[in-house]
Each structure stands twice: as C-alpha cells, then as structure tokens.
Design a protein around this motif. Structure first.
Motif, PDB file in Angstrom:
ATOM      1  N   LEU A  50       0.834  -1.210   0.000  1.00  0.00           N
ATOM      2  CA  LEU A  50       0.000   0.000   0.000  1.00  0.00           C
ATOM      3  C   LEU A  50       0.866   1.255   0.000  1.00  0.00           C
ATOM      4  CD1 LEU A  50      -2.836  -0.860   2.584  1.00  0.00           C
ATOM      5  CD2 LEU A  50      -2.683  -1.413   0.142  1.00  0.00           C
ATOM      6  N   THR A  51       0.395   2.269  -0.710  1.00  0.00           N
ATOM      7  CA  THR A  51       1.038   3.586  -0.621  1.00  0.00           C
ATOM      8  C   THR A  51       0.672   4.167   0.757  1.00  0.00           C
ATOM      9  OG1 THR A  51      -0.912   4.734  -1.433  1.00  0.00           O
ATOM     10  CG2 THR A  51       0.663   3.959  -3.102  1.00  0.00           C
ATOM     11  N   SER A  52       1.329   5.262   1.128  1.00  0.00           N
ATOM     12  CA  SER A  52       1.029   5.808   2.460  1.00  0.00           C
ATOM     13  C   SER A  52      -0.419   6.310   2.520  1.00  0.00           C
ATOM     14  CB  SER A  52       2.032   6.885   2.864  1.00  0.00           C
ATOM     15  OG  SER A  52       1.930   7.961   1.983  1.00  0.00           O
ATOM     16  N   ASP A  53      -0.950   6.825   1.404  1.00  0.00           N
ATOM     17  CA  ASP A  53      -2.363   7.257   1.405  1.00  0.00           C
ATOM     18  C   ASP A  53      -3.299   6.063   1.570  1.00  0.00           C
ATOM     19  OD1 ASP A  53      -1.705   9.855   1.135  1.00  0.00           O
ATOM     20  OD2 ASP A  53      -2.292  10.063  -0.976  1.00  0.00           O
ATOM     21  N   GLU A  54      -2.970   4.968   0.888  1.00  0.00           N
ATOM     22  CA  GLU A  54      -3.824   3.766   1.006  1.00  0.00           C
ATOM     23  C   GLU A  54      -3.749   3.188   2.421  1.00  0.00           C
ATOM     24  OE1 GLU A  54      -3.485   2.171  -3.629  1.00  0.00           O
ATOM     25  OE2 GLU A  54      -1.985   1.585  -2.160  1.00  0.00           O
ATOM     26  N   ALA A  55      -2.540   3.182   2.991  1.00  0.00           N
ATOM     27  CA  ALA A  55      -2.394   2.665   4.360  1.00  0.00           C
ATOM     28  C   ALA A  55      -3.170   3.542   5.334  1.00  0.00           C
ATOM     29  CB  ALA A  55      -0.919   2.603   4.743  1.00  0.00           C
ATOM     30  N   ASP A  56      -3.127   4.841   5.090  1.00  0.00           N
ATOM     31  CA  ASP A  56      -3.864   5.794   5.932  1.00  0.00           C
ATOM     32  C   ASP A  56      -5.372   5.528   5.863  1.00  0.00           C
ATOM     33  OD1 ASP A  56      -2.642   7.664   7.513  1.00  0.00           O
ATOM     34  OD2 ASP A  56      -3.599   9.322   6.411  1.00  0.00           O
ATOM     35  N   ALA A  57      -5.843   5.257   4.647  1.00  0.00           N
ATOM     36  CA  ALA A  57      -7.276   4.983   4.466  1.00  0.00           C
ATOM     37  C   ALA A  57      -7.654   3.682   5.182  1.00  0.00           C
ATOM     38  CB  ALA A  57      -7.603   4.886   2.970  1.00  0.00           C
ATOM     39  N   TRP A  58      -6.786   2.664   5.109  1.00  0.00           N
ATOM     40  CA  TRP A  58      -7.043   1.390   5.805  1.00  0.00           C
ATOM     41  C   TRP A  58      -7.087   1.637   7.317  1.00  0.00           C
ATOM     42  CZ3 TRP A  58      -3.867  -2.767   8.282  1.00  0.00           C
ATOM     43  CH2 TRP A  58      -4.570  -3.953   8.390  1.00  0.00           C
ATOM     44  N   PHE A  59      -6.124   2.450   7.789  1.00  0.00           N
ATOM     45  CA  PHE A  59      -6.058   2.772   9.221  1.00  0.00           C
ATOM     46  C   PHE A  59      -7.351   3.456   9.670  1.00  0.00           C
ATOM     47  CE2 PHE A  59      -4.508   5.201  12.910  1.00  0.00           C
ATOM     48  CZ  PHE A  59      -3.923   4.167  13.626  1.00  0.00           C
ATOM     49  N   GLU A  60      -7.848   4.381   8.855  1.00  0.00           N
ATOM     50  CA  GLU A  60      -9.098   5.083   9.208  1.00  0.00           C
ATOM     51  C   GLU A  60     -10.277   4.104   9.237  1.00  0.00           C
ATOM     52  OE1 GLU A  60      -9.398   7.847  10.568  1.00  0.00           O
ATOM     53  OE2 GLU A  60      -7.309   8.375  10.246  1.00  0.00           O
ATOM     54  N   ARG A  61     -10.285   3.147   8.302  1.00  0.00           N
ATOM     55  CA  ARG A  61     -11.380   2.143   8.305  1.00  0.00           C
ATOM     56  C   ARG A  61     -11.306   1.281   9.569  1.00  0.00           C
ATOM     57  NH1 ARG A  61     -10.161   1.731   2.828  1.00  0.00           N
ATOM     58  NH2 ARG A  61      -9.239  -0.350   2.947  1.00  0.00           N
ATOM     59  N   ILE A  62     -10.088   0.938   9.982  1.00  0.00           N
ATOM     60  CA  ILE A  62      -9.909   0.159  11.219  1.00  0.00           C
ATOM     61  C   ILE A  62     -10.456   0.940  12.412  1.00  0.00           C
ATOM     62  CG2 ILE A  62      -8.152  -0.650  12.853  1.00  0.00           C
ATOM     63  CD1 ILE A  62      -6.395  -1.393  10.484  1.00  0.00           C
ATOM     64  N   ARG A  63     -10.083   2.239  12.453  1.00  0.00           N
ATOM     65  CA  ARG A  63     -10.535   3.071  13.590  1.00  0.00           C
ATOM     66  C   ARG A  63     -12.048   3.205  13.581  1.00  0.00           C
ATOM     67  NH1 ARG A  63      -6.302   6.969  15.063  1.00  0.00           N
ATOM     68  NH2 ARG A  63      -8.009   8.188  15.878  1.00  0.00           N
ATOM     69  N   ALA A  64     -12.629   3.368  12.383  1.00  0.00           N
ATOM     70  CA  ALA A  64     -14.088   3.528  12.281  1.00  0.00           C
ATOM     71  C   ALA A  64     -14.793   2.241  12.712  1.00  0.00           C
ATOM     72  CB  ALA A  64     -14.466   3.888  10.838  1.00  0.00           C
ATOM     73  N   ALA A  65     -14.206   1.080  12.363  1.00  0.00           N
ATOM     74  CA  ALA A  65     -14.825  -0.194  12.746  1.00  0.00           C
ATOM     75  C   ALA A  65     -14.834  -0.338  14.266  1.00  0.00           C
ATOM     76  CB  ALA A  65     -14.068  -1.358  12.102  1.00  0.00           C
ATOM     77  N   HIS A  66     -13.737   0.057  14.927  1.00  0.00           N
ATOM     78  CA  HIS A  66     -13.706  -0.009  16.394  1.00  0.00           C
ATOM     79  C   HIS A  66     -14.794   0.876  16.990  1.00  0.00           C
ATOM     80  CE1 HIS A  66     -10.370  -2.554  17.588  1.00  0.00           C
ATOM     81  NE2 HIS A  66      -9.676  -2.084  16.578  1.00  0.00           N
ATOM     82  N   ALA A  67     -14.910   2.090  16.440  1.00  0.00           N
ATOM     83  CA  ALA A  67     -15.899   3.031  16.980  1.00  0.00           C
ATOM     84  C   ALA A  67     -17.318   2.490  16.770  1.00  0.00           C
ATOM     85  CB  ALA A  67     -15.734   4.393  16.304  1.00  0.00           C
ATOM     86  N   ARG A  68     -17.549   1.840  15.638  1.00  0.00           N
ATOM     87  CA  ARG A  68     -18.892   1.342  15.307  1.00  0.00           C
ATOM     88  C   ARG A  68     -19.219   0.039  16.043  1.00  0.00           C
ATOM     89  NH1 ARG A  68     -18.040   0.345   9.963  1.00  0.00           N
ATOM     90  NH2 ARG A  68     -17.610  -1.817  10.506  1.00  0.00           N
ATOM     91  N   ASP A  69     -18.268  -0.912  16.042  1.00  0.00           N
ATOM     92  CA  ASP A  69     -18.565  -2.276  16.504  1.00  0.00           C
ATOM     93  C   ASP A  69     -18.025  -2.592  17.895  1.00  0.00           C
ATOM     94  OD1 ASP A  69     -19.639  -2.731  13.951  1.00  0.00           O
ATOM     95  OD2 ASP A  69     -17.706  -3.409  13.161  1.00  0.00           O
ATOM     96  N   GLY A  70     -17.020  -1.835  18.359  1.00  0.00           N
ATOM     97  CA  GLY A  70     -16.397  -2.162  19.648  1.00  0.00           C
ATOM     98  C   GLY A  70     -15.357  -3.270  19.515  1.00  0.00           C
ATOM     99  N   PHE A  71     -15.141  -3.753  18.308  1.00  0.00           N
ATOM    100  CA  PHE A  71     -14.052  -4.704  18.057  1.00  0.00           C
ATOM    101  C   PHE A  71     -13.485  -4.390  16.680  1.00  0.00           C
ATOM    102  CE2 PHE A  71     -17.793  -6.733  16.207  1.00  0.00           C
ATOM    103  CZ  PHE A  71     -17.321  -7.216  14.991  1.00  0.00           C
ATOM    104  N   GLY A  72     -12.358  -5.025  16.343  1.00  0.00           N
ATOM    105  CA  GLY A  72     -11.757  -4.742  15.033  1.00  0.00           C
ATOM    106  C   GLY A  72     -10.343  -5.263  14.963  1.00  0.00           C
ATOM    107  N   VAL A  73      -9.497  -4.516  14.301  1.00  0.00           N
ATOM    108  CA  VAL A  73      -8.095  -4.909  14.146  1.00  0.00           C
ATOM    109  C   VAL A  73      -7.289  -4.229  15.249  1.00  0.00           C
ATOM    110  CG1 VAL A  73      -6.088  -4.779  12.605  1.00  0.00           C
ATOM    111  CG2 VAL A  73      -8.364  -5.251  11.665  1.00  0.00           C
ATOM    112  N   TRP A  74      -6.520  -5.028  15.990  1.00  0.00           N
ATOM    113  CA  TRP A  74      -5.724  -4.498  17.095  1.00  0.00           C
ATOM    114  C   TRP A  74      -4.240  -4.494  16.730  1.00  0.00           C
ATOM    115  CZ3 TRP A  74      -9.592  -8.283  18.130  1.00  0.00           C
ATOM    116  CH2 TRP A  74     -10.731  -7.780  18.782  1.00  0.00           C
TER     117      TRP A  74
END
Ligand SMILES: CC(C)(COP(=O)(O)OP(=O)(O)OC[C@H]1O[C@@H](n2cnc3c(N)ncnc32)[C@H](O)[C@@H]1OP(=O)(O)O)[C@@H](O)C(=O)NCCC(=O)NCCS
Length: 221
Positions: A50-74
């Motif tokens: 991943l480019t740094s922008d793509e990695a950043d977008a993945w990171f944001e999706r991980i953070r959003a999943a935690h906020a939404r579901d209470g679980f995710g990628v740690w």
C-alpha cells in the motif's frame, strides 16, 4: 537486540498473552501500520504493497470499525523488559463481500515471523471472541479487558472464518496451527479479483464455538 523502536505504553491493552499485548489503534500507531502495509514481504500475497495514502485509508477504516462495533483490528506489541515493540496487527472484521460473517486476519513484520507470535496473538483473539467469559479464560494465559469481554459476550459469535489466497502458505499454515478446520468445498474465487489473477483462488477455514470449547478444555486437562 531488536532494531524496532521500543515504547512504554500508558494505555491499557484489550488482550494480554504471556509475550504480547493487543491495543485498540490510536494515532500513535499510524506510522507503524503504514510501515507494515508498505513492506513488500508482508504484502506479497496481496495485489501490491500500500502507498502511504492507502495505508492511511485502511487505518481510518480500522478506527471507524472499532468506533462502530467495539471490536476490530488491534495492534500487537511484543513485551520485553525494555518496553513494547510493534510487531503487527491481528483482528476481527466483517468481510465486505460477506458482512454477515466475522473473519480473523493478521499481518506481522517479517522480523517477527517464525517465533510463534502470530499464533499466540491469533489464538488469544479466537479464544476471546468465542469464549468471552473471563472466568473461562482463567488459566489459559490470556487476559481480556472487561470492556471487550462485554462487547464480545453481546456479539455471541458462533463461528469465525479465516480466508487467504491459496498461494499464501504461511497464512494457511497458521490457520491449521490454530486448529481451524478446512473443507475444500468452501474454497472460492475472490469476488474482487479476476479469476486469472494469481491471488484469485482462496482457501476458507473455520473455528466454531463448540470446537474452541473442546480445544480449551483439552488444553486445561
Ligand atoms: C501469516 C503470518 C502472520 C504467519 O506468521 P508466522 O511467523 O509464520 O507464524 P508464527 O508467528 O505463528 O510462527 C510460527 C513458526 O514459529 C515457530 N516458533 C518459534 N518459536 C515459537 C514459539 N515460542 N511458539 C510457537 N511457535 C514458535 C514455529 O515452530 C513455526 O515455525 P515454522 O514456520 O518453521 O513452522 C506472516 O507470515 C505474515 O504476516 N504474512 C504477511 C501478511 C499476510 O499474508 N497475512 C495474511 C493475509 S490473508
């Protein structure tokens, strides 16, 4: 001596194992996750690093999943007397093409391969997700935070799947080492890839709650 940056964490882990601590990612992890996703060896069985922008977008999706579901990628940190060192990520997610399922996934920096860290981290996630009773986990070497235990109890998962490109030998070996089961009839061509892509064919493994109970009882006997 490890060359990676070592840090002393002030935040609490959501899961602890004898050698590892798992944390909900914060901004402090962004650069480590980008480094992980940019590594050609780590990403050899993905379409490309991943480019740094793509990695950043993945990171944001991980953070959003935690906020939404209470679980995710740690994030996974290796514990030592000097501090805690970022080794990779492990977690639970709902696959985009099968959101009714929950999958377990993992990515570790190559320096941390071959030492059993991925197995230890993934085993703790499977145990916590399928047996979230903290009393049941006593004696397994796995400590689960009360908040995550409550979330996973509410979720009441009966099964976790793991899938990977059939060419990803290390990832498939990890699934087998965890005691996940494999029926070749479940294997599939990834819907987001061309059928001619080298990564198209995927193997699917499962871990049921019943099997996890049997395995944890056997381990304690
Ligand atoms: C998939 C991946 C996580 C597997 O990592 P791994 O290092 O093979 O798995 P483990 O950390 O559990 O290590 C197992 C090995 O450590 C050895 N080991 C050494 N010390 C050990 C210990 N204390 N406890 C257990 N195993 C130990 C085992 O014998 C085993 O050796 P082997 O590979 O020669 O059989 C890693 O290859 C990776 O991050 N790949 C890139 C990302 C990726 O493809 N993710 C999956 C996408 S679907």
């Amino acid at each position: 001596m490890l060359m990676e940056k070592m840090t002393m964490e002030s935040r609490s882990p959501v899961l602890r194992t004898p050698r590892l601590a798992l944390f909900v990612p914060t901004d402090a992890d962004r650069a480590d996750v980008a480094r992980l996703c940019a590594d050609p060896q780590v990403m050899a069985c993905f379409p490309r690093p991943l480019t740094s922008d793509e990695a950043d977008a993945w990171f944001e999706r991980i953070r959003a999943a935690h906020a939404r579901d209470g679980f995710g990628v740690w994030t996974v940190k290796v514990l030592s007397a000097e501090g805690e060192t970022f080794a990779g990520v492990v977690g639970l997610a709902r696959p985009a093409f099968a959101p009714e399922r929950v999958e377990i996934l993992w990515r570790f920096l190559p320096n941390f391969w071959g030492r059993g860290y991925a197995t230890e981290a993934a085993r703790s996630v499977l145990a916590a997700a399928l047996l979230p009773d903290r009393e049941v986990l006593k004696g397994t070497g796995i400590e689960l935070s009360p908040d995550l235990a409550a979330t996973l109890e509410r979720l009441g998962l009966e099964e976790i799947v793991a899938f990977t490109a059939a060419v990803n030998v290390r990832s498939e070996a990890l699934k087998a080492r965890l005691g996940m089961t494999h029926d070749p009839a479940d294997d599939f061509d990834h819907p987001a890839l061309s059928p001619h892509d080298r990564l198209s064919r995927h193997v699917l493994y499962r871990m049921s709650r019943d099997r996890m109970v049997k395995m944890s009882t056997k381990r304690r006997d």
